[in-house]
Write a protein that holds these residues in place. Structure first.
Motif, mmCIF file in Angstrom:
data_model
loop_
_atom_site.group_PDB
_atom_site.id
_atom_site.type_symbol
_atom_site.label_atom_id
_atom_site.label_comp_id
_atom_site.label_asym_id
_atom_site.label_seq_id
_atom_site.Cartn_x
_atom_site.Cartn_y
_atom_site.Cartn_z
ATOM 1 N N SER A 20 10.718 -9.504 -11.710
ATOM 2 C CA SER A 20 9.668 -9.395 -12.725
ATOM 3 C C SER A 20 8.365 -9.916 -12.130
ATOM 4 O O SER A 20 8.313 -11.047 -11.633
ATOM 5 N N LEU A 21 7.313 -9.094 -12.191
ATOM 6 C CA LEU A 21 6.033 -9.436 -11.592
ATOM 7 C C LEU A 21 4.909 -8.799 -12.397
ATOM 8 O O LEU A 21 5.108 -7.795 -13.076
ATOM 9 N N VAL A 22 3.716 -9.378 -12.284
ATOM 10 C CA VAL A 22 2.509 -8.782 -12.841
ATOM 11 C C VAL A 22 1.509 -8.621 -11.696
ATOM 12 O O VAL A 22 1.215 -9.592 -10.983
ATOM 13 N N PHE A 23 1.005 -7.402 -11.505
ATOM 14 C CA PHE A 23 0.022 -7.125 -10.464
ATOM 15 C C PHE A 23 -1.323 -6.842 -11.138
ATOM 16 O O PHE A 23 -1.450 -5.892 -11.904
ATOM 17 N N GLY A 24 -2.306 -7.677 -10.831
ATOM 18 C CA GLY A 24 -3.640 -7.479 -11.380
ATOM 19 C C GLY A 24 -4.573 -6.879 -10.355
ATOM 20 O O GLY A 24 -4.184 -6.615 -9.201
ATOM 21 N N PRO A 25 -5.825 -6.629 -10.730
ATOM 22 C CA PRO A 25 -6.804 -6.089 -9.787
ATOM 23 C C PRO A 25 -6.958 -7.001 -8.571
ATOM 24 O O PRO A 25 -6.768 -8.211 -8.652
ATOM 25 N N GLY A 26 -7.323 -6.405 -7.443
ATOM 26 C CA GLY A 26 -7.427 -7.145 -6.205
ATOM 27 C C GLY A 26 -6.330 -6.738 -5.245
ATOM 28 O O GLY A 26 -5.582 -5.793 -5.501
ATOM 29 N N LEU A 27 -6.241 -7.439 -4.124
ATOM 30 C CA LEU A 27 -5.275 -7.110 -3.085
ATOM 31 C C LEU A 27 -4.104 -8.085 -3.121
ATOM 32 O O LEU A 27 -4.280 -9.292 -2.946
ATOM 33 N N THR A 28 -2.913 -7.558 -3.349
ATOM 34 C CA THR A 28 -1.685 -8.342 -3.325
ATOM 35 C C THR A 28 -0.877 -7.948 -2.101
ATOM 36 O O THR A 28 -0.605 -6.770 -1.884
ATOM 37 N N ALA A 29 -0.481 -8.946 -1.302
ATOM 38 C CA ALA A 29 0.341 -8.711 -0.123
ATOM 39 C C ALA A 29 1.785 -9.062 -0.439
ATOM 40 O O ALA A 29 2.063 -10.128 -0.981
ATOM 41 N N PHE A 158 -6.798 -3.282 6.919
ATOM 42 C CA PHE A 158 -6.782 -4.277 5.852
ATOM 43 C C PHE A 158 -8.156 -4.445 5.218
ATOM 44 O O PHE A 158 -8.264 -4.651 4.004
ATOM 45 N N ARG A 159 -9.199 -4.352 6.018
ATOM 46 C CA ARG A 159 -10.544 -4.464 5.452
ATOM 47 C C ARG A 159 -10.821 -3.306 4.511
ATOM 48 O O ARG A 159 -11.431 -3.483 3.441
ATOM 49 N N THR A 160 -10.363 -2.108 4.870
ATOM 50 C CA THR A 160 -10.517 -0.949 3.995
ATOM 51 C C THR A 160 -9.768 -1.156 2.688
ATOM 52 O O THR A 160 -10.288 -0.866 1.600
ATOM 53 N N ALA A 161 -8.538 -1.665 2.779
ATOM 54 C CA ALA A 161 -7.743 -1.920 1.575
ATOM 55 C C ALA A 161 -8.420 -2.962 0.695
ATOM 56 O O ALA A 161 -8.485 -2.813 -0.534
ATOM 57 N N ALA A 162 -8.936 -4.026 1.311
ATOM 58 C CA ALA A 162 -9.583 -5.093 0.537
ATOM 59 C C ALA A 162 -10.863 -4.594 -0.121
ATOM 60 O O ALA A 162 -11.169 -4.963 -1.268
ATOM 61 N N THR A 163 -11.608 -3.764 0.583
ATOM 62 C CA THR A 163 -12.845 -3.215 0.007
ATOM 63 C C THR A 163 -12.542 -2.328 -1.193
ATOM 64 O O THR A 163 -13.297 -2.301 -2.177
ATOM 65 N N HIS A 164 -11.434 -1.605 -1.128
ATOM 66 C CA HIS A 164 -11.049 -0.714 -2.231
ATOM 67 C C HIS A 164 -10.558 -1.500 -3.446
ATOM 68 O O HIS A 164 -10.588 -0.996 -4.574
ATOM 69 N N ALA A 165 -10.095 -2.721 -3.230
ATOM 70 C CA ALA A 165 -9.510 -3.528 -4.311
ATOM 71 C C ALA A 165 -10.615 -4.203 -5.118
ATOM 72 O O ALA A 165 -10.928 -5.383 -4.917
ATOM 73 N N ASP A 167 -12.634 -4.878 -9.087
ATOM 74 C CA ASP A 167 -12.225 -5.516 -10.345
ATOM 75 C C ASP A 167 -11.335 -4.632 -11.205
ATOM 76 O O ASP A 167 -10.650 -5.133 -12.100
ATOM 77 N N ASP A 168 -11.348 -3.326 -10.978
ATOM 78 C CA ASP A 168 -10.504 -2.438 -11.788
ATOM 79 C C ASP A 168 -9.509 -1.647 -10.944
ATOM 80 O O ASP A 168 -8.946 -0.659 -11.408
ATOM 81 N N VAL A 169 -9.284 -2.074 -9.702
ATOM 82 C CA VAL A 169 -8.342 -1.391 -8.811
ATOM 83 C C VAL A 169 -7.336 -2.397 -8.263
ATOM 84 O O VAL A 169 -7.708 -3.459 -7.764
ATOM 85 N N THR A 170 -6.067 -2.041 -8.373
ATOM 86 C CA THR A 170 -4.981 -2.867 -7.845
ATOM 87 C C THR A 170 -4.474 -2.251 -6.543
ATOM 88 O O THR A 170 -4.105 -1.082 -6.516
ATOM 89 N N VAL A 171 -4.490 -3.037 -5.479
ATOM 90 C CA VAL A 171 -3.966 -2.600 -4.185
ATOM 91 C C VAL A 171 -2.804 -3.511 -3.810
ATOM 92 O O VAL A 171 -2.940 -4.736 -3.820
ATOM 93 N N VAL A 172 -1.661 -2.906 -3.513
ATOM 94 C CA VAL A 172 -0.468 -3.657 -3.116
ATOM 95 C C VAL A 172 -0.083 -3.217 -1.708
ATOM 96 O O VAL A 172 0.082 -2.019 -1.449
ATOM 97 N N VAL A 173 0.043 -4.184 -0.804
ATOM 98 C CA VAL A 173 0.287 -3.912 0.605
ATOM 99 C C VAL A 173 1.494 -4.715 1.067
ATOM 100 O O VAL A 173 1.573 -5.923 0.810
ATOM 101 N N SER A 174 2.441 -4.083 1.753
ATOM 102 C CA SER A 174 3.506 -4.833 2.408
ATOM 103 C C SER A 174 3.143 -5.000 3.876
ATOM 104 O O SER A 174 2.545 -4.108 4.485
ATOM 105 N N THR A 175 3.492 -6.153 4.451
ATOM 106 C CA THR A 175 3.065 -6.409 5.821
ATOM 107 C C THR A 175 3.838 -7.553 6.448
ATOM 108 O O THR A 175 4.385 -8.407 5.756
ATOM 109 N N HIS A 176 3.870 -7.546 7.790
ATOM 110 C CA HIS A 176 4.355 -8.673 8.576
ATOM 111 C C HIS A 176 3.194 -9.424 9.227
ATOM 112 O O HIS A 176 3.418 -10.424 9.898
#
Length: 266
Positions: A20-29, A158-165, A167-176
């Motif tokens: 169970s999780l809540v994803f809000g606007p911004g970049l979540t790794a 990652f900079r592109t993903a962060a720029t896209h994230a 106040d009204d866009v949620t970006v979720v990224v998996s990474t090592h």
């Protein structure tokens, strides 16, 4: 976006177990060892992996022609015989996006007229990121966007993903790549054996665990959760991990260009 008691099994073995999780606007790794459930979780967020039980509540795009989800899987099967610009132009007609702007956002303007088959694996990865972000979807899901990229390309991705994230866009990224999490992520979700070990605002979690980096946070959270370094071969959770590795292609670490102790190792 809300994930409610999400369980996904393969052959009766849970790969995700009541997440169970809540994803809000911004970049979540999303971080964790191979086989921890990262790709399964991201597939569930994108709608390509149906839950066995539980549900995912996703945002809806209000503007006509705007896609609601942008998704980059671990493997992007672009069709050969078309240039990078032609490939994005095809998708752009579906979502009213700008292919040239998308190429520029990932640093591929100079490669716009190259055929797909002439692009390196890293450049095809960047093209996949550009495709996922076409049409400004409110939810963007990127599964290992930095895989196979050199250090400069990883930073750009990652900079592109962060720029896209925004106040009204949620970006979720998996990474090592935990150094890039430190530099760009707003929040982090740590998985282990299909369960959430830690989740929340990245700065708050580092303060809670009295650490300065995401790598140190990972080790501290792992210790607190008493995660073992190795698991019995007959452990159902390990079987579930193997099931995800088989489906996501992440079981072989040979394509990992950065090894993070405790994270990259299985």
């Amino acid at each position: 976006m809300v994930v409610d008691a999400l369980t996904r099994t393969y052959g009766g073995v849970p790969v995700l177990d009541s997440v169970s999780l809540v994803f809000g606007p911004g970049l979540t790794a999303v971080i964790g060892p191979n086989g921890s459930g990262k790709s399964t979780l991201l597939g569930a967020l994108a709608g390509t992996v149906p839950p066995t039980t539980g549900q995912v509540q996703r945002p809806n795009a209000e503007d006509r022609g705007r896609k609601s989800i942008g998704y980059l899987p671990q493997r992007v099967p672009f069709r050969e015989g078309f240039t990078a610009r032609e490939t994005l132009a095809f998708y752009a007609r579906l979502v009213e996006g700008d292919p040239d702007a998308a190429l520029a956002s990932v640093g591929l303007s100079d490669a716009a007229d190259k055929p797909i088959e002439d692009l390196s694996g890293g450049m095809q990865r960047l093209l996949g990121i550009a495709q996922a972000m076409l049409g400004d979807p409110p939810l963007v899901v990127l599964d290992e966007p930095a895989s196979g990229l050199d250090p400069g390309m990883r930073e750009r991705a990652f900079r592109t993903a962060a720029t896209h994230a925004t106040d009204d866009v949620t970006v979720v990224v998996s990474t090592h790549n935990l150094d890039l999490v430190d530099a760009h992520a707003d929040r982090v979700v740590m998985l282990a054996r299909g369960q959430v070990v830690a989740a929340g605002d990245l700065d708050a979690l580092r303060d809670e665990y009295s650490v300065d980096t995401t790598a140190a946070l990972y080790e501290a959270a792992r210790r607190d959760a008493t995660l073992s370094e190795t698991a019995d071969d007959g452990d159902p959770a390990r079987s579930g991990a193997a099931a995800e590795d088989e489906r996501s292609g992440s079981g072989d670490d040979s394509d990992r260009d950065v090894h993070v102790t405790g994270v990259s190792e299985r």
